[in-house]
Design a protein around this motif. Structure first.
Motif, short mmCIF file in Angstrom:
data_model
loop_
_atom_site.label_atom_id
_atom_site.label_comp_id
_atom_site.label_asym_id
_atom_site.label_seq_id
_atom_site.Cartn_x
_atom_site.Cartn_y
_atom_site.Cartn_z
N SER A 196 0.81 -1.23 0.00
CA SER A 196 0.00 0.00 0.00
C SER A 196 0.84 1.27 0.00
O SER A 196 0.47 2.26 -0.64
N VAL A 197 1.99 1.27 0.69
CA VAL A 197 2.80 2.49 0.76
C VAL A 197 3.90 2.53 -0.28
O VAL A 197 4.50 3.58 -0.53
N GLY A 198 4.21 1.40 -0.88
CA GLY A 198 5.28 1.34 -1.86
C GLY A 198 6.59 0.90 -1.23
O GLY A 198 6.84 1.15 -0.04
N GLU A 199 7.42 0.25 -2.02
CA GLU A 199 8.65 -0.33 -1.49
C GLU A 199 9.58 0.72 -0.90
O GLU A 199 10.18 0.51 0.16
N GLN A 251 8.98 3.78 0.45
CA GLN A 251 8.52 4.30 1.75
C GLN A 251 8.58 3.21 2.81
O GLN A 251 8.89 3.48 3.97
N PHE A 252 8.28 1.98 2.40
CA PHE A 252 8.33 0.87 3.34
C PHE A 252 9.74 0.67 3.88
O PHE A 252 9.94 0.51 5.09
N ARG A 253 10.72 0.71 2.98
CA ARG A 253 12.11 0.49 3.40
C ARG A 253 12.65 1.64 4.24
O ARG A 253 13.46 1.44 5.15
N SER A 254 12.21 2.85 3.93
CA SER A 254 12.71 4.01 4.68
C SER A 254 11.96 4.21 5.99
O SER A 254 12.40 4.99 6.84
N GLY A 255 10.84 3.52 6.15
CA GLY A 255 10.04 3.65 7.37
C GLY A 255 10.51 2.70 8.46
O GLY A 255 11.60 2.13 8.41
N LYS A 256 9.65 2.52 9.44
CA LYS A 256 9.98 1.70 10.61
C LYS A 256 9.07 0.47 10.70
O LYS A 256 8.83 -0.06 11.80
N TYR A 257 8.58 0.00 9.57
CA TYR A 257 7.59 -1.08 9.58
C TYR A 257 8.14 -2.38 10.16
O TYR A 257 7.48 -3.03 10.97
N GLY A 258 9.34 -2.76 9.74
CA GLY A 258 9.92 -3.99 10.25
C GLY A 258 10.15 -3.92 11.75
O GLY A 258 9.89 -4.87 12.48
N GLN A 259 10.64 -2.77 12.20
CA GLN A 259 10.90 -2.57 13.62
C GLN A 259 9.58 -2.59 14.41
O GLN A 259 9.51 -3.16 15.51
N ALA A 260 8.55 -1.98 13.83
CA ALA A 260 7.24 -1.95 14.49
C ALA A 260 6.66 -3.36 14.61
O ALA A 260 6.11 -3.74 15.65
#
Length: 240
Positions: free
Chosen positions: A200-203, A205-214
């Motif tokens: 949904s957010v794109g690769e 933004q996903f990589r630069s975000g904190k999704y994995g950590q969250a």
């Protein structure tokens, strides 16, 4: 004491309505204002049907509050202030309702401690996981509230989501389809919802975000047998 889907535990359920009325009675007996709660629904300018539904939900919430005797309220979005103000001004032309002592209200302890009987569903489990990931990802980037799925999520609502997951796992709750809620089922769902966020957010933004950590933080919060007191306590360790 195991609660059903978060979306089914509304302020119209008996134990929460009882608590709300007792709160008003207690405040007014002490001659102080009784504030209502936050309407979590937010406007959606891109979806007329969702926006209409949100407006109806907020209006019904505020009608209930002012009808029960609350003296004020709050909302999750500035766009909802006129709606809430219109409802309160119409039903409460005076500055407050402290004169309403609710002498007829008598709330017994059992009424506050009896959870609603309703379903625990896969959709509710997924909603809790998605809110947990989405909110924690935002929090780790420094934002304390975030709109998700037409609702404004903050630390309190994210706390409900992760606490429900922990409760369902450690009390061996059953989904409506008969499956037991396990840590393995929840971690599988976390992986699936994480993939949805990436799509949904794109690769980038996903990589630069904190999704994995969250996602990992959510796993750490729902897995241990000892309930972590508050979700931001281990989260602070990630940002300090």
């Amino acid at each position: 004491m195991v609660l059903p889907d978060r979306a089914r535990v509304t302020m119209t359920t008996h134990f929460l309505r009882s608590y709300s009325k007792l709160l008003i009675k207690t405040c007014h007996r002490r001659e102080v204002h009784a504030m209502g709660g936050m309407a979590a629904y937010i406007p959606n300018k891109n979806d007329a049907a969702a926006n209409q539904m949100a407006m109806e939900q907020v209006r019904a919430d505020k009608e209930r509050e002012v009808g029960d005797g609350h003296d004020g309220t709050w909302v999750a979005h500035p766009g909802l202030v006129p709606l809430a103000k219109e409802v309160f001004d119409r039903h409460m032309p005076q500055p407050n309702q402290i004169a309403r002592k609710l002498e007829d209200v008598s709330v017994k302890p059992a009424e506050l401690l009896t959870p609603p009987k309703d379903l625990i569903t896969e959709a509710g489990l997924r909603q809790n996981v998605a809110v947990g990931i989405g909110y924690l990802e935002s929090w780790l980037r420094g934002t304390g509230c975030v709109p998700l799925f037409n609702l404004m999520e903050d630390a309190a609502t994210a706390e409900i989501s992760r606490a429900q997951l922990w409760q369902w796992i450690h009390h061996h709750a059953k989904l409506e389809d008969g499956r037991t809620v396990t840590f393995e089922l929840c971690t599988k769902t976390i992986d699936e919802e994480l993939a949805k966020f990436e799509k949904s957010v794109g690769e980038q933004q996903f990589r630069s975000g904190k999704y994995g950590q969250a996602a990992q933080l959510l796993r750490d919060l729902i897995g241990p047998p000892q309930f972590v007191e508050f979700l931001t306590l281990p989260a602070y360790e990630k940002v300090i």
